[in-house]
Design an enzyme around this catalytic site. Structure first.
Site, PDB file in Angstrom:
ATOM      1  N   ASP A 119     -17.729 -24.912  27.221  1.00 15.38           N
ATOM      2  CA  ASP A 119     -16.798 -26.008  26.678  1.00 15.38           C
ATOM      3  C   ASP A 119     -17.952 -27.296  27.047  1.00 15.38           C
ATOM      4  O   ASP A 119     -18.427 -27.507  28.160  1.00 15.38           O
ATOM      5  CB  ASP A 119     -15.742 -26.331  27.506  1.00 15.38           C
ATOM      6  CG  ASP A 119     -14.925 -27.495  26.794  1.00 15.38           C
ATOM      7  OD1 ASP A 119     -15.478 -28.543  26.249  1.00 15.38           O
ATOM      8  OD2 ASP A 119     -13.841 -27.552  26.477  1.00 15.38           O
ATOM      9  N   SER A 123     -15.334 -30.157  22.364  1.00 17.02           N
ATOM     10  CA  SER A 123     -14.289 -29.238  22.477  1.00 17.02           C
ATOM     11  C   SER A 123     -13.452 -29.463  21.197  1.00 17.02           C
ATOM     12  O   SER A 123     -13.729 -29.180  20.197  1.00 17.02           O
ATOM     13  CB  SER A 123     -13.346 -29.491  23.814  1.00 17.02           C
ATOM     14  OG  SER A 123     -12.761 -28.329  24.201  1.00 17.02           O
TER      15      SER A 123
END
Length: 335
Positions: A183, A43
């Site tokens: 993500d 991320s």
């Protein structure tokens, strides 16, 4: 000795590891990414990892957070206009879709990384994303093994957007190959464990030779009640899963490397902070995050220097190269 850098996910709290590395970098001869043999990031940590592997300085990456963060998280307006904008965002988040548009993040990453591809990385990389349709991890890797024949051709902007497409905050990212990804924090918000597994199982590096600098995006001090109803538990679920995954990841890394019983191998930097003070999207705390990072780096610098920064890593020579790649100069090698 093989040195690994692993960086957690955490939204705008990625300012902390970026600033921490920027402070350490001030006393080094090369950009700090040059001192690691493998970098893993998830991320926001994936964005930092990509930048470092491409040869960017940590200071330049920190500047990206400072200058683009408020735009990415739509906190650039003040007064009644800003208040109304915030209310609209909250409503959209709750009922119709993601809290934020992906466009500002895409534009910021395109400006930072340009047309570069994963094959331009000067350091081995691991960047996790999540493939929702297959309910499976989607791991981007540089060409550091014979099996890895495709990812090195991918645009790094696609890789960064995919790993950072946090559910509820941003829409899934559709890559240039029409693959929909979310993500990587769904599977490995703390990538320390998967980085150590990659080092030992894929790269065949002896576990006894590994040193790992693991950077978190702060540890929230949270006290749970003895019993929760569904409504009260819902806001806590994400933090609970992230904390549990991080504990598991560090446990795997420590078991494999023998840390801390046989030797010190894992250096984890992620200071505790009060619950609710640093959220994933509150850009008004950027200065506070830098403050914490510079203080922590000052405390850790002398310890980490001898373990990670006495000399740069050996040059990474990928197995497969981009045919139009003219940027793989050995700028990380000591004279």
């Amino acid at each position: 000795m093989r040195r690994i850098l692993a960086i957690d996910g955490g939204g705008i709290r990625g300012t902390f590891p970026a600033a921490f590395l920027a402070e350490l970098e001030k006393s080094l001869k090369h950009p700090i990414g040059c001192y690691f043999d493998l970098i893993a990031g998830t991320s926001t940590g994936g964005i930092i990892a990509i930048g470092l592997a491409l040869g960017m300085t940590a200071a330049d990456i920190l500047k990206l957070y400072e200058e683009k963060g408020p735009t990415i998280f739509s906190q650039t307006k003040s007064g009644i206009t800003g208040w109304l904008a915030g209310k609209c965002r909250s409503g959209k988040w709750l009922f119709w879709g993601p809290k934020y548009s992906s466009k500002p993040l895409y534009e910021a990453l395109r400006e930072a990384f340009g047309e570069q591809r994963l094959g331009n990385a000067r350091t081995r990389l691991m960047i996790p994303a999540w493939h929702a349709k297959k309910q499976s991890v989607y791991l981007y890797k540089t060409a550091h093994h014979l099996r890895f024949q495709t990812d090195y051709k991918e645009q790094v902007v696609d890789v960064a957007m995919a790993t950072a497409a946090a559910t509820t905050f941003l829409a899934q990212h559709i890559t240039a190959n029409d693959v929909g990804l979310y993500d990587g924090g769904i599977w490995a918000n703390n990538p320390t464990g998967i980085a150590v597994v990659e080092a030992t199982a894929t790269l065949d590096w002896p576990a006894s030779d590994l040193k790992v600098l693991s950077l978190g995006c702060l540890e929230t001090i949270k006290f749970l009640r003895e019993a929760y109803g569904a409504i009260r538990l819902a806001p806590e679920i994400a933090d609970l899963f992230m904390a549990g995954q991080s504990c598991n990841s560090l446990g795997i890394a420590r078991t494999i490397t023998g840390d801390p019983h046989k030797r010190e191998a894992i250096y984890r930097i992620s200071p505790p902070v009060p619950d609710g003070f640093f959220t994933l999207d509150n850009t008004r705390r950027i200065q506070d995050l830098k403050d914490l990072a510079f203080f922590e780096a000052r405390q850790q610098k002398s310890i980490l220097h001898s373990e990670f920064f006495c000399e740069s890593a050996e040059e990474f020579v990928p197995i497969y190269r981009l045919t139009d790649d003219n940027s793989r100069e050995a700028t990380c090698t000591d004279p």
